[in-house]
Design a protein around this motif. Structure first.
Motif, PDB file in Angstrom:
ATOM      1  N   LEU A  81     -39.368 -24.996  10.137  1.00  0.00           N
ATOM      2  CA  LEU A  81     -39.456 -23.817  11.003  1.00  0.00           C
ATOM      3  C   LEU A  81     -38.893 -22.581  10.310  1.00  0.00           C
ATOM      4  N   LEU A  82     -37.803 -22.762   9.586  1.00  0.00           N
ATOM      5  CA  LEU A  82     -37.201 -21.640   8.859  1.00  0.00           C
ATOM      6  C   LEU A  82     -38.186 -21.004   7.883  1.00  0.00           C
ATOM      7  N   LYS A  83     -38.998 -21.846   7.254  1.00  0.00           N
ATOM      8  CA  LYS A  83     -39.918 -21.364   6.217  1.00  0.00           C
ATOM      9  C   LYS A  83     -41.250 -20.882   6.789  1.00  0.00           C
ATOM     10  N   SER A  84     -41.439 -21.097   8.089  1.00  0.00           N
ATOM     11  CA  SER A  84     -42.722 -20.739   8.708  1.00  0.00           C
ATOM     12  C   SER A  84     -42.735 -19.279   9.160  1.00  0.00           C
ATOM     13  N   ASP A  85     -43.898 -18.850   9.621  1.00  0.00           N
ATOM     14  CA  ASP A  85     -44.067 -17.495  10.171  1.00  0.00           C
ATOM     15  C   ASP A  85     -44.167 -17.526  11.690  1.00  0.00           C
ATOM     16  N   GLU A  86     -43.769 -18.611  12.302  1.00  0.00           N
ATOM     17  CA  GLU A  86     -43.911 -18.779  13.742  1.00  0.00           C
ATOM     18  C   GLU A  86     -42.732 -18.117  14.471  1.00  0.00           C
ATOM     19  N   THR A  87     -42.824 -16.809  14.657  1.00  0.00           N
ATOM     20  CA  THR A  87     -41.707 -16.068  15.248  1.00  0.00           C
ATOM     21  C   THR A  87     -41.416 -16.495  16.686  1.00  0.00           C
ATOM     22  N   ALA A  88     -42.446 -16.799  17.451  1.00  0.00           N
ATOM     23  CA  ALA A  88     -42.223 -17.214  18.840  1.00  0.00           C
ATOM     24  C   ALA A  88     -41.456 -18.532  18.894  1.00  0.00           C
ATOM     25  N   ALA A  89     -41.848 -19.482  18.033  1.00  0.00           N
ATOM     26  CA  ALA A  89     -41.149 -20.771  17.978  1.00  0.00           C
ATOM     27  C   ALA A  89     -39.716 -20.580  17.494  1.00  0.00           C
ATOM     28  N   LYS A  90     -39.519 -19.686  16.532  1.00  0.00           N
ATOM     29  CA  LYS A  90     -38.168 -19.418  16.017  1.00  0.00           C
ATOM     30  C   LYS A  90     -37.281 -18.830  17.122  1.00  0.00           C
ATOM     31  N   TYR A  91     -37.879 -17.934  17.904  1.00  0.00           N
ATOM     32  CA  TYR A  91     -37.115 -17.312  18.986  1.00  0.00           C
ATOM     33  C   TYR A  91     -36.698 -18.334  20.032  1.00  0.00           C
ATOM     34  N   SER A  92     -37.629 -19.157  20.475  1.00  0.00           N
ATOM     35  CA  SER A  92     -37.301 -20.142  21.514  1.00  0.00           C
ATOM     36  C   SER A  92     -36.310 -21.182  21.000  1.00  0.00           C
ATOM     37  N   THR A  93     -36.454 -21.583  19.737  1.00  0.00           N
ATOM     38  CA  THR A  93     -35.523 -22.559  19.152  1.00  0.00           C
ATOM     39  C   THR A  93     -34.145 -21.944  18.974  1.00  0.00           C
ATOM     40  N   ALA A  94     -34.102 -20.680  18.538  1.00  0.00           N
ATOM     41  CA  ALA A  94     -32.813 -19.996  18.348  1.00  0.00           C
ATOM     42  C   ALA A  94     -32.056 -19.900  19.662  1.00  0.00           C
ATOM     43  N   GLU A  95     -32.774 -19.564  20.740  1.00  0.00           N
ATOM     44  CA  GLU A  95     -32.111 -19.449  22.039  1.00  0.00           C
ATOM     45  C   GLU A  95     -31.651 -20.822  22.538  1.00  0.00           C
ATOM     46  N   GLU A  96     -32.470 -21.836  22.311  1.00  0.00           N
ATOM     47  CA  GLU A  96     -32.103 -23.194  22.722  1.00  0.00           C
ATOM     48  C   GLU A  96     -30.849 -23.661  21.973  1.00  0.00           C
ATOM     49  N   LEU A 116     -28.055 -18.819  14.404  1.00  0.00           N
ATOM     50  CA  LEU A 116     -27.805 -17.551  13.715  1.00  0.00           C
ATOM     51  C   LEU A 116     -28.820 -17.314  12.605  1.00  0.00           C
ATOM     52  N   ARG A 117     -29.121 -18.351  11.834  1.00  0.00           N
ATOM     53  CA  ARG A 117     -30.079 -18.187  10.728  1.00  0.00           C
ATOM     54  C   ARG A 117     -31.451 -17.769  11.245  1.00  0.00           C
ATOM     55  N   LEU A 118     -31.847 -18.365  12.349  1.00  0.00           N
ATOM     56  CA  LEU A 118     -33.140 -18.000  12.939  1.00  0.00           C
ATOM     57  C   LEU A 118     -33.109 -16.585  13.502  1.00  0.00           C
ATOM     58  N   LEU A 119     -32.042 -16.236  14.189  1.00  0.00           N
ATOM     59  CA  LEU A 119     -31.924 -14.897  14.782  1.00  0.00           C
ATOM     60  C   LEU A 119     -31.934 -13.817  13.708  1.00  0.00           C
ATOM     61  N   GLU A 120     -31.232 -14.061  12.614  1.00  0.00           N
ATOM     62  CA  GLU A 120     -31.214 -13.084  11.515  1.00  0.00           C
ATOM     63  C   GLU A 120     -32.609 -12.896  10.920  1.00  0.00           C
ATOM     64  N   GLN A 121     -33.386 -13.984  10.894  1.00  0.00           N
ATOM     65  CA  GLN A 121     -34.749 -13.890  10.359  1.00  0.00           C
ATOM     66  C   GLN A 121     -35.663 -13.065  11.250  1.00  0.00           C
ATOM     67  N   ILE A 122     -35.582 -13.298  12.543  1.00  0.00           N
ATOM     68  CA  ILE A 122     -36.593 -12.712  13.446  1.00  0.00           C
ATOM     69  C   ILE A 122     -36.190 -11.366  14.036  1.00  0.00           C
ATOM     70  N   GLU A 123     -34.919 -11.005  13.953  1.00  0.00           N
ATOM     71  CA  GLU A 123     -34.461  -9.760  14.602  1.00  0.00           C
ATOM     72  C   GLU A 123     -35.268  -8.539  14.163  1.00  0.00           C
ATOM     73  N   GLN A 128     -38.246  -8.547  23.836  1.00  0.00           N
ATOM     74  CA  GLN A 128     -37.277  -9.579  23.454  1.00  0.00           C
ATOM     75  C   GLN A 128     -36.180  -9.054  22.531  1.00  0.00           C
ATOM     76  N   GLY A 129     -36.381  -7.848  21.992  1.00  0.00           N
ATOM     77  CA  GLY A 129     -35.440  -7.306  21.014  1.00  0.00           C
ATOM     78  C   GLY A 129     -34.024  -7.193  21.549  1.00  0.00           C
ATOM     79  N   GLN A 130     -33.909  -6.729  22.798  1.00  0.00           N
ATOM     80  CA  GLN A 130     -32.583  -6.572  23.400  1.00  0.00           C
ATOM     81  C   GLN A 130     -31.838  -7.904  23.452  1.00  0.00           C
ATOM     82  N   ARG A 131     -32.534  -8.939  23.912  1.00  0.00           N
ATOM     83  CA  ARG A 131     -31.918 -10.264  24.016  1.00  0.00           C
ATOM     84  C   ARG A 131     -31.503 -10.792  22.643  1.00  0.00           C
ATOM     85  N   ILE A 132     -32.346 -10.601  21.643  1.00  0.00           N
ATOM     86  CA  ILE A 132     -32.072 -11.119  20.305  1.00  0.00           C
ATOM     87  C   ILE A 132     -30.868 -10.427  19.681  1.00  0.00           C
ATOM     88  N   VAL A 133     -30.783  -9.107  19.831  1.00  0.00           N
ATOM     89  CA  VAL A 133     -29.649  -8.374  19.253  1.00  0.00           C
ATOM     90  C   VAL A 133     -28.341  -8.801  19.912  1.00  0.00           C
TER      91      VAL A 133
END
Length: 269
Positions: free
Chosen positions: A23-38, A56-63, A71-76
Motif C-alpha cells: 500500500l505504501l508503494k501504491s498510488d491508491e490515495t483513498a485506500a491509504k487514507y482509510s487505512t491511515a485513519e483505521e 503517520l507514514r501514510l498520512l505524510e504521503q497523502i497529505e 478530507q484535507g482538514q481531517r488529515i492535517v
C-alpha cells in the motif's frame, strides 16, 4: 495445536506487513487514507506506537494530495495528533499551529490549541535546567485559557500551568538558596527579596523569608565593625517580617536563637 496457532498468527502478521508495504508503494490515495485513519484509531485506543507510526507514514504521503479537498482538514489534524500521541513534542506544536492557520474555524480548533500548549508542557525540563520551554508552555496554556474559559480542557490546562509556575518558583528559590549556602550573602538577600516580591503565593515563601533573615544575620556578624550595626538592624527587620507573616512558623527556634545574639551585639553600639 499451540504451534499451529503461532504459525498462523505469524503468517497473518507477515501478510499484513506485506499488504501495508504494498500500500505504501501504491498510488491508491483513498485506500491509504482509510487505512491511515483505521491505524490511527486503533493505535490511539490500544496505545500502540507501532500502529501510530504506520498511520503517520501514510498520512505524510497523502497529505499534499488532499490539500484543498474536504478530507484535507481531517488529515492535517490526524497528522498533528499522531505526532502528539507518539510523544514528538517538537514537531506536534508546529503541526497544530499549521492546522490552526489552515482551519481556524474547525471544530477541532480548541483541541489543537490545547495540545499545542500541552506539547510545550511536556518539553519543559527539570527545574535546574534552562526554562525557555517552561515559559513558552505557560504562555500557550494561558492563550488557551483566555480563548476557551469554559473549554473542555480547562482543568488539565490549569493544572499544567500551576505545576510549571511552581517549577519556575523552585528554580528562583534554589538559586537564591545556593547564594546563601555558598556564603554570597549580599546576592542571597537580593535574590530572596526579588523572589518574595515576584512569587507572593509560593509554597517556598516561608523558607525564603527565613533564609533572607539568615543571610542578613550572617552577613552582619561577619562584617567590619563600622558596617555591623546597620546590618544587624537590617537582619532584625527581616526577623520582624518573618514573624509578621509566620508567627508560628517552622523556623521560629532558629530565628529566636539568632535574634538573641543580634540583641547582645547591638548593646555594644
Amino acid at each position: 495445536m499451540k504451534k499451529g496457532i503461532l504459525v498462523l498468527s505469524l503468517l497473518m502478521l507477515t501478510l499484513s506487513c506485506g499488504e501495508y508495504q504494498k500500500l505504501l508503494k501504491s498510488d491508491e490515495t483513498a485506500a491509504k487514507y482509510s487505512t491511515a485513519e483505521e491505524l490511527y484509531n486503533e493505535g490511539k485506543e490500544e496505545d500502540s506506537n507501532k500502529k501510530l507510526r504506520k498511520s503517520l507514514r501514510l498520512l505524510e504521503q497523502i497529505e499534499p494530495q488532499f490539500r484543498g479537498k474536504p478530507q484535507g482538514q481531517r488529515i492535517v489534524f490526524l497528522l498533528a495528533d499522531t505526532y502528539y500521541l507518539l510523544g514528538d513534542y517538537y514537531l506536534s506544536p508546529f503541526q497544530f499551529e499549521r492546522f490552526l492557520q489552515l482551519y481556524p474555524d474547525s471544530e477541532k480548533a480548541e483541541e489543537a490549541v490545547y495540545k499545542r500548549a500541552a506539547s510545550f508542557y511536556y518539553r519543559s525540563p527539570r527545574y535546574n535546567l534552562d526554562q525557555t520551554d517552561t515559559h513558552k508552555a505557560i504562555e500557550e496554556l494561558q492563550v488557551y485559557l483566555n480563548k476557551y474559559p469554559d473549554g473542555e480542557f480547562v482543568a488539565p490546562a490549569n493544572e499544567m500551568a500551576t505545576e510549571l509556575r511552581i517549577k519556575l518558583e523552585k528554580k528562583a528559590y534554589e538559586i537564591a538558596k545556593q547564594y546563601h549556602h555558598t556564603e554570597y550573602y549580599k546576592a542571597a538577600i537580593a535574590s530572596f527579596n526579588n523572589f518574595i516580591a515576584d512569587y507572593p503565593g509560593s509554597p517556598f515563601r516561608e523558607a525564603a523569608y527565613y533564609y533572607r533573615f539568615d543571610s542578613a544575620y550572617k552577613l552582619a556578624i561577619n562584617s567590619f565593625q563600622v558596617l555591623m550595626e546597620d546590618r544587624l538592624k537590617e537582619a532584625r527587620e527581616f526577623y520582624n517580617s518573618y514573624k509578621k507573616y509566620y508567627p508560628e512558623g517552622e523556623y521560629i527556634p532558629q530565628l529566636e536563637e539568632s535574634l538573641s545574639d543580634i540583641d547582645k551585639r547591638l548593646q555594644n553600639f
